[in-house]
Design a protein around this motif. Structure first.
Motif, PDB file in Angstrom:
ATOM      1  N   ASN A 239       0.824  -1.208   0.000  1.00 59.37           N
ATOM      2  CA  ASN A 239       0.000   0.000   0.000  1.00 59.37           C
ATOM      3  C   ASN A 239       0.861   1.263   0.000  1.00 59.37           C
ATOM      4  N   TRP A 240       1.681   1.398  -1.015  1.00 64.27           N
ATOM      5  CA  TRP A 240       2.525   2.579  -1.141  1.00 64.27           C
ATOM      6  C   TRP A 240       3.017   2.711  -2.571  1.00 64.27           C
ATOM      7  N   TYR A 241       3.370   3.936  -2.944  1.00 65.22           N
ATOM      8  CA  TYR A 241       3.924   4.208  -4.278  1.00 65.22           C
ATOM      9  C   TYR A 241       4.970   5.312  -4.122  1.00 65.22           C
ATOM     10  N   GLN A 242       6.115   5.130  -4.742  1.00 63.28           N
ATOM     11  CA  GLN A 242       7.222   6.060  -4.553  1.00 63.28           C
ATOM     12  C   GLN A 242       7.750   6.571  -5.884  1.00 63.28           C
ATOM     13  N   ARG A 243       8.011   7.882  -5.928  1.00 63.30           N
ATOM     14  CA  ARG A 243       8.633   8.505  -7.094  1.00 63.30           C
ATOM     15  C   ARG A 243      10.036   8.952  -6.712  1.00 63.30           C
ATOM     16  N   ALA A 244      11.027   8.566  -7.483  1.00 64.20           N
ATOM     17  CA  ALA A 244      12.409   8.993  -7.275  1.00 64.20           C
ATOM     18  C   ALA A 244      12.800   9.950  -8.394  1.00 64.20           C
ATOM     19  N   VAL A 245      13.397  11.074  -8.038  1.00 63.40           N
ATOM     20  CA  VAL A 245      13.772  12.090  -9.025  1.00 63.40           C
ATOM     21  C   VAL A 245      15.195  11.797  -9.491  1.00 63.40           C
ATOM     22  N   SER A 272      15.069  12.320   1.322  1.00 58.55           N
ATOM     23  CA  SER A 272      16.233  12.686   0.520  1.00 58.55           C
ATOM     24  C   SER A 272      17.452  11.981   1.096  1.00 58.55           C
ATOM     25  N   MET A 273      18.601  12.178   0.428  1.00 52.97           N
ATOM     26  CA  MET A 273      19.824  11.528   0.874  1.00 52.97           C
ATOM     27  C   MET A 273      20.434  12.244   2.082  1.00 52.97           C
ATOM     28  N   THR A 274      19.989  13.475   2.371  1.00 53.78           N
ATOM     29  CA  THR A 274      20.639  14.280   3.402  1.00 53.78           C
ATOM     30  C   THR A 274      19.732  14.655   4.560  1.00 53.78           C
ATOM     31  N   ALA A 275      18.446  14.293   4.514  1.00 54.75           N
ATOM     32  CA  ALA A 275      17.519  14.717   5.560  1.00 54.75           C
ATOM     33  C   ALA A 275      16.606  13.570   5.953  1.00 54.75           C
ATOM     34  N   GLN A 276      16.013  13.692   7.126  1.00 55.63           N
ATOM     35  CA  GLN A 276      15.075  12.686   7.608  1.00 55.63           C
ATOM     36  C   GLN A 276      13.750  12.816   6.849  1.00 55.63           C
ATOM     37  N   PRO A 277      12.960  11.743   6.782  1.00 53.42           N
ATOM     38  CA  PRO A 277      11.651  11.830   6.117  1.00 53.42           C
ATOM     39  C   PRO A 277      10.775  12.883   6.773  1.00 53.42           C
ATOM     40  N   MET A 278      10.064  13.640   5.922  1.00 51.92           N
ATOM     41  CA  MET A 278       9.167  14.676   6.405  1.00 51.92           C
ATOM     42  C   MET A 278       7.855  14.588   5.643  1.00 51.92           C
ATOM     43  N   PRO A 279       6.752  15.070   6.240  1.00 54.11           N
ATOM     44  CA  PRO A 279       5.495  15.105   5.488  1.00 54.11           C
ATOM     45  C   PRO A 279       5.619  16.002   4.259  1.00 54.11           C
ATOM     46  N   PHE A 280       4.790  15.765   3.261  1.00 55.43           N
ATOM     47  CA  PHE A 280       4.777  16.618   2.082  1.00 55.43           C
ATOM     48  C   PHE A 280       4.588  18.076   2.497  1.00 55.43           C
ATOM     49  N   ALA A 281       5.285  18.973   1.792  1.00 54.67           N
ATOM     50  CA  ALA A 281       5.133  20.398   2.079  1.00 54.67           C
ATOM     51  C   ALA A 281       3.768  20.910   1.633  1.00 54.67           C
ATOM     52  N   ASP A 305       9.786  21.816  -9.194  1.00 55.13           N
ATOM     53  CA  ASP A 305      11.241  21.814  -9.088  1.00 55.13           C
ATOM     54  C   ASP A 305      11.747  20.913  -7.958  1.00 55.13           C
ATOM     55  N   PRO A 306      11.369  19.636  -7.944  1.00 52.62           N
ATOM     56  CA  PRO A 306      11.871  18.736  -6.898  1.00 52.62           C
ATOM     57  C   PRO A 306      13.380  18.555  -7.025  1.00 52.62           C
ATOM     58  N   PRO A 307      14.106  18.478  -5.914  1.00 49.27           N
ATOM     59  CA  PRO A 307      15.567  18.322  -5.991  1.00 49.27           C
ATOM     60  C   PRO A 307      15.944  16.949  -6.529  1.00 49.27           C
ATOM     61  N   LEU A 308      17.080  16.898  -7.200  1.00 49.96           N
ATOM     62  CA  LEU A 308      17.589  15.618  -7.682  1.00 49.96           C
ATOM     63  C   LEU A 308      17.779  14.649  -6.512  1.00 49.96           C
ATOM     64  N   HIS A 309      17.482  13.381  -6.771  1.00 45.36           N
ATOM     65  CA  HIS A 309      17.647  12.274  -5.827  1.00 45.36           C
ATOM     66  C   HIS A 309      16.616  12.280  -4.696  1.00 45.36           C
ATOM     67  N   ALA A 310      15.680  13.241  -4.712  1.00 45.39           N
ATOM     68  CA  ALA A 310      14.608  13.213  -3.719  1.00 45.39           C
ATOM     69  C   ALA A 310      13.667  12.053  -4.026  1.00 45.39           C
ATOM     70  N   ARG A 311      13.007  11.556  -2.995  1.00 50.59           N
ATOM     71  CA  ARG A 311      12.004  10.500  -3.147  1.00 50.59           C
ATOM     72  C   ARG A 311      10.711  10.956  -2.478  1.00 50.59           C
ATOM     73  N   ARG A 313       7.049   9.600  -1.368  1.00 45.52           N
ATOM     74  CA  ARG A 313       6.374   8.328  -1.108  1.00 45.52           C
ATOM     75  C   ARG A 313       4.941   8.590  -0.659  1.00 45.52           C
ATOM     76  N   LEU A 314       3.972   8.047  -1.387  1.00 38.87           N
ATOM     77  CA  LEU A 314       2.578   8.121  -1.004  1.00 38.87           C
ATOM     78  C   LEU A 314       2.158   6.770  -0.438  1.00 38.87           C
ATOM     79  N   GLU A 315       1.433   6.796   0.666  1.00 34.06           N
ATOM     80  CA  GLU A 315       0.956   5.580   1.311  1.00 34.06           C
ATOM     81  C   GLU A 315      -0.550   5.702   1.525  1.00 34.06           C
TER      82      GLU A 315
END
Length: 511
Positions: A239-245, A272-281, A305-311, A313-315
């Motif tokens: 029950n999830w779908y993820q988009r990777a930039v 992202s590769m540098t931050a903890q998971p956060m809710p959608f802005a 304009d999503p940053p490169l390598h961001a992910r 995830r919708l659940e």
């Protein structure tokens, strides 16, 4: 040689020559959803000529028009935002230039940027159907002749052993996927494809800019739409779908489409590769649609304009039915894993959480509290907590000293940098459970009264007294922030018991 390309999005200039932000977004989303002006007008309930005039910038849109366009195109709030910009007479937001990638391997996709990446995931009768559309721009110096896509599934995220066993016994197959692809607006040209990697739960595919009777490379400075579609049975799809930039991208949008009777709730996390998971802005919006086979709930979300390598995830959770597709009901710990709770054994639960520098980090503290409350709401939908519940930031993978507590009476408590400075009253033993190992319960001695020093977001230091059941809840979460689990507080010689033997679920504390 045939070459099918799309023209650039019109600028939507009015008579005075100013850029009309709403017209630009309207044209963009009409392209994304594959509507002609006639079909969009029909879906909105407007005259075609009026839609055409608004899109060309010759007619001023109304707020009602913007609302109907937003609903018809499922734009995730983008059209509402563009209308607000238009009304405020601000120029359209300039999009930053997207840097070209290396062109060391001509024809493989280097030099590509993505003007719009749009995915629609639809669920019907145990089958997920994913339709992915991308508007590509060749910023390189060579023709592009193929494009790499990835199809990856995980029925049990957070439990790799169980997932590996599932796909080993019952692998994802090409017949199940039924992959099809097209090039050009409106699925103009079918695209050939070849397998690059074929694994039990993972496929990589080269989409070829060629079909049965033609080739249509994407030449430098040209743009085009590509579209592909595949299906996966729900026993293979969690029950999830993820988009990777993975390429420079201007707009990213996702639409989830479920039968209304499933009573779906949906949420999203940005990683992202540098931050903890956060809710959608930006919030996920929900609309109701009526189709021939019944009502649907449609969830839409987008970002710019999503940053490169961001992910992203919708659940979701189907609250309208029990999920029996995977056999027996999941263990309590499996439910918590699916909800994103870090499990015992993870080093994150053994560290002292990093303190906030308040008020300097007030915004960070608020974001962490928002993330905790979001996860807490999902957990409360999955389990009834008669004694109240608590959640600490390390349990959702965030190394910061923040925790929330929900008392049995519904009171909400948020604590930053908490430390127990004094204990008083009697000490008694009662059973506790922990979301990070929820299959068992254990008897833990706690004081009836605790004084906790903590910090407010404006930097003030407070001392708050908690008593009895609430004191136990707070002490449990403060322990998490200092790297302790309740099993370390149990008397020597005592062991936890399976949750099946625990007889006080859903009841309040007894004193």
């Amino acid at each position: 040689m045939q070459r099918a390309t799309d023209t650039d999005v019109t600028t939507g200039q009015g008579a005075a020559g100013e850029v009309n932000a709403f017209a630009v977004e309207l044209r963009r989303w009409r392209d994304v959803r594959g509507h002609s002006r006639m079909s969009l007008a029909k879906a909105m309930g407007y005259d075609r000529s009026y839609v055409s005039k608004v899109e060309s910038g010759a007619e001023r849109p109304s707020e009602a028009f913007a609302a109907h366009a937003e609903a018809a195109l499922r734009a995730g709030g983008a059209l509402r935002a563009a209308f607000r910009d238009f009304e405020a007479h601000r120029p359209a937001r300039a999009r930053p230039a997207l840097p070209p990638e290396s062109t060391e391997q001509p024809g493989t996709g280097h030099g590509l940027v993505v003007d719009h990446d749009d995915a629609t995931l639809r669920y019907d009768a145990g089958i997920y159907r994913l339709t992915q559309r991308r508007r590509l721009v060749n910023r390189g110096s060579d023709p592009i002749t193929r494009y790499l896509i990835r199809i990856s599934v995980d029925r049990f995220p957070g439990d790799p052993q169980r997932s590996n066993q599932l796909y080993s016994d019952n692998p994802l197959t090409w017949d199940e996927i039924g992959l099809r692809a097209w090039h050009g607006q409106g699925r103009t040209n079918p695209m050939d494809w070849t397998a690059h990697h074929d694994r039990a739960a993972f496929k990589e595919v080269w989409l070829l800019f060629s079909g049965e009777h033609s080739h249509f490379p994407l030449y430098p400075n040209e743009t085009c739409w590509i579209e592909y579609e595949y299906t996966v049975r729900e026993e293979h799809w969690g029950n999830w779908y993820q988009r990777a930039v993975r390429l420079p991208t201007r707009t990213l949008s996702v639409c989830l489409n479920f039968p209304a009777e499933l009573v779906t709730s949906a949420w999203g996390l940005h990683m992202s590769m540098t931050a903890q998971p956060m809710p959608f802005a930006t919030a996920i919006t929900r609309a109701e649609a009526v189709e021939e086979n019944g009502r649907r709930h449609v969830f839409s979300w987008s970002c710019e304009d999503p940053p490169l390598h961001a992910r992203y995830r919708l659940e979701w959770d189907f609250r309208g039915r029990a999920d029996t597709s995977a056999g027996p009901s999941p263990r309590p710990s499996e439910v918590m894993v699916a909800l994103g709770i870090v499990q015992a054994g993870d080093p994150a639960l053994q560290r002292v959480a990093r303190l906030f520098d308040l008020p300097a980090e007030a915004e960070d503290a608020r974001r962490v509290a928002t993330a905790l409350n979001s996860v807490g709401q999902r957990i409360a939908k999955a389990h009834t907590f008669g004694k109240g519940m608590g959640l600490a930031a390390p349990q959702i993978g965030i190394d910061r000293a923040a925790a929330i507590v929900r008392t049995p009476d519904g009171e909400a408590i948020t604590l930053f940098n908490p430390t127990i400075i004094e204990e008083a009253g009697e000490v008694d033993e009662q059973y506790e459970g922990c979301l990070s190992f929820f299959d068992v319960r254990g008897q833990v001695p706690r004081a009836h009264v605790i004084d906790v020093k903590h910090t407010t977001v404006d930097g003030a230091t407070k001392i708050t007294r908690f008593e009895r059941g609430v004191a136990r809840l707070v002490a449990h979460e403060v322990d998490h922030l200092h790297g302790y689990l309740y099993t370390e507080r149990m008397r020597p010689g005592l062991d936890t018991i399976p949750v099946e033997q625990y007889r006080s679920t859903d009841t309040t504390w007894k004193y």
